[in-house]
Design a protein around this motif. Structure first.
Motif, PDB file in Angstrom:
ATOM      1  N   CYS A  66     -44.395 -47.459 -14.238  1.00  0.00           N
ATOM      2  CA  CYS A  66     -43.222 -47.186 -13.376  1.00  0.00           C
ATOM      3  C   CYS A  66     -42.245 -46.352 -14.169  1.00  0.00           C
ATOM      4  N   VAL A  67     -41.595 -45.450 -13.490  1.00  0.00           N
ATOM      5  CA  VAL A  67     -40.460 -44.740 -14.083  1.00  0.00           C
ATOM      6  C   VAL A  67     -39.239 -45.317 -13.383  1.00  0.00           C
ATOM      7  N   ILE A  81     -33.369 -43.605 -18.491  1.00  0.00           N
ATOM      8  CA  ILE A  81     -34.681 -43.516 -17.823  1.00  0.00           C
ATOM      9  C   ILE A  81     -35.705 -44.193 -18.734  1.00  0.00           C
ATOM     10  N   VAL A  83     -39.939 -45.588 -19.018  1.00  0.00           N
ATOM     11  CA  VAL A  83     -41.300 -45.592 -18.448  1.00  0.00           C
ATOM     12  C   VAL A  83     -41.998 -46.831 -18.991  1.00  0.00           C
ATOM     13  N   HIS A 213     -41.386 -35.133 -10.318  1.00  0.00           N
ATOM     14  CA  HIS A 213     -41.449 -36.430 -11.012  1.00  0.00           C
ATOM     15  C   HIS A 213     -42.562 -37.304 -10.426  1.00  0.00           C
ATOM     16  N   HIS A 216     -46.047 -36.752 -11.800  1.00  0.00           N
ATOM     17  CA  HIS A 216     -46.297 -37.063 -13.220  1.00  0.00           C
ATOM     18  C   HIS A 216     -47.708 -37.653 -13.389  1.00  0.00           C
ATOM     19  N   SER A 244     -40.475 -32.699 -18.683  1.00  0.00           N
ATOM     20  CA  SER A 244     -39.495 -33.686 -18.219  1.00  0.00           C
ATOM     21  C   SER A 244     -38.325 -32.906 -17.638  1.00  0.00           C
ATOM     22  N   VAL A 264     -36.367 -37.099 -17.010  1.00  0.00           N
ATOM     23  CA  VAL A 264     -37.377 -37.927 -16.318  1.00  0.00           C
ATOM     24  C   VAL A 264     -38.733 -37.254 -16.522  1.00  0.00           C
TER      25      VAL A 264
END
Ligand SMILES: Nc1ncnc2c1ncn2[C@@H]1O[C@H](COP(=O)(O)OP(=O)(O)OP(=O)(O)O)[C@@H](O)[C@H]1O
Ligand SMILES: [Mg+2]
Length: 429
Positions: A66-67, A81, A83, A213, A216, A244, A264
């Motif tokens: 999850c971000v 932010i 991860v 994003h 990703h 990012s 991000v």
């Protein structure tokens, strides 16, 4: 010609469903293996989007993660932010909430003790000395203490992490960002109408991810890349260079423009597509980046008329029939007319068209006509009839003397469509 067209299996992988684009398929396989960028340029309906989606299937599966955006106590306008795997993030959040609850409890407990003490003292002074002034001061102190209390619950829920991107373990994502606004492409920060007074949303909760994003670990597909503004192309370049991109508010006048998150992650494989006319509108720096770290591919608009490619066309018809799910399969004589039409549409001797979307349209019309006639298979008659219905406006105009009724001319026009290739030059029909 394949006698068993109705039993032709649809290959499970999209890349194996691509027909007549041997070079593009080879490049796409390599690009997927090495995670390289791809710019697909070619005529409409030659399979560029199909190739783009095919790359996603070829990428190795991604792990779950999850971000999330979190409150940044040091700089609230720059949300943190992180991860993490979801379980880890939830465990962290739980621990943080417990810690916060403990702090709130002890803070409010101390305040309550102080308030109790003041209340007793005031009561005692009032009874013993009738000290109204001191009692009034005590009441003021109580109000002050009330204002110092921590509301706890509301603030704690406001501090919860906001999940921006959640990925389950499995196939790499394919994000189609064609015709997206800048906000949808690069993320945005929502406008908060309540910017003070305790009812405002914490900045990290206003952050919204963009397609870059969400892609990703997977594919970011952008069709008609030439339609992207120069600013958007520059931002895209920054995203692919840095892997990012911070999220900031993109609507001028919105309170969101004051917020800019930490970077991000957006490590994606860019697959861009367009027509040859789009090329001058792609900024040179972006093309240079794609060429430096990937491939430019021109999709073919015709293929040699070989037995193998005719078999491929059989497979294409079967694929379209299966995909449609409502029309029956084609008989060999119906397929023979499809080859004939593919040859005519190529506009060149000894070649077949690879503008297969339009040929797929012909397949569907013929199928619909067979259904209407209550047939279990599509025969040459339905393909013949479908050729009339599948004609473009330009072809219909060509077939008509000025002011003539359309319906009266259709059979004559159909005959010209099937037997004449010079009148309707392909590929630019
Ligand atoms: N080379 C091909 N092989 C198999 N099917 C194809 C091929 N080209 C097109 N098709 C069929 O046509 C449909 C549309 O193709 P696709 O969307 O990939 O074309 P495109 O090149 O991206 O077109 P556009 O330029 O309009 O975006 C596909 O879903 C598929 O059914
Ligand atoms: Mg497309």
């Amino acid at each position: 010609m394949n006698e068993n067209a109705d039993t032709t299996e649809r290959p499970p992988l999209l890349i194996d469903q691509v027909i007549g684009q041997e070079h593009a398929v080879a490049v796409v396989r390599l690009a997927a293996k090495q995670r390289r960028f791809v710019l697909l340029i070619g005529e409409p309906g030659t399979g560029k989007s199909l190739l783009g989606r095919a790359i996603a299937e070829l990428l190795p599966p991604t792990e779950a993660f999850c971000v999330a955006s979190l409150e940044n106590p040091d700089d609230p306008s720059c949300p943190r932010i992180v991860v993490r795997p979801r379980a880890e993030l939830e465990a962290e959040q739980k621990k943080e909430r417990q810690q916060e609850r403990r702090e709130t409890f002890s803070h409010n407990y101390l305040l309550s003790l102080a308030a109790g003490g003041i209340l007793l003292l005031c009561g005692w002074l009032l009874i013993r000395d009738r000290a109204y002034g001191l009692s009034l001061a005590g009441v003021m102190a109580l109000i002050w203490l009330w204002r110092l209390r921590k509301p706890g619950r509301t603030r704690a829920s406001g501090r919860a992490a906001k999940i921006l991107v959640e990925r389950k373990a499995g196939p790499a994502p394919f994000i189609d960002a064609t015709a997206s606004s800048e906000g949808a492409l690069f993320g945005d920060v929502r406008h908060d109408p309540y910017q003070s007074g305790g009812s405002e949303s914490p900045p990290h909760a206003l952050v919204e991810p963009g397609a870059v994003h969400r892609a990703h670990g997977g594919i970011l597909y952008i069709d008609e890349i030439g339609n992207l503004s120069v600013e958007a192309q520059k931002l895209l370049l920054t995203a692919i260079q840095d892997r990012s991109l911070p999220i900031t508010g993109r609507q001028s006048g919105s309170s969101g423009t004051l917020i800019r998150s930490e970077p991000v992650p957006c490590d994606f494989v860019l697959v861009a597509a367009g027509n040859v006319e789009d090329l001058p509108r792609i900024i040179p720096a972006l093309r240079s980046r794609i060429l430096g770290y990937g491939f430019e591919v021109l999709t073919a608009c015709t293929m040699p008329d070989t037995p193998q490619h005719r078999r491929d066309l059989d497979r294409f018809v079967a694929q379209e029939v299966n995909k449609d799910g409502r029309i029956p399969h084609f008989t060999p004589s119906a397929l023979a007319l499809i080859y004939e039409e593919a040859r005519r549409r190529s506009g060149q001797a000894g070649r077949l068209t690879t503008r297969l979307r339009e040929l797929g349209g012909l397949v569907r019309i013929a199928g619909d006509l067979a259904i209407q006639a209550g047939l279990a298979q599509v025969d040459a008659d339905q393909v013949q009839l479908a050729l009339r219905y599948a004609a473009s406006i330009e072809e219909q105009q060509l077939a008509l003397p000025a002011g003539h009724d359309v319906s009266g001319l259709i059979p004559e026009f159909s005959a010209r469509l099937v037997h004449s290739s010079s009148e309707f030059p392909c590929p630019r029909r």
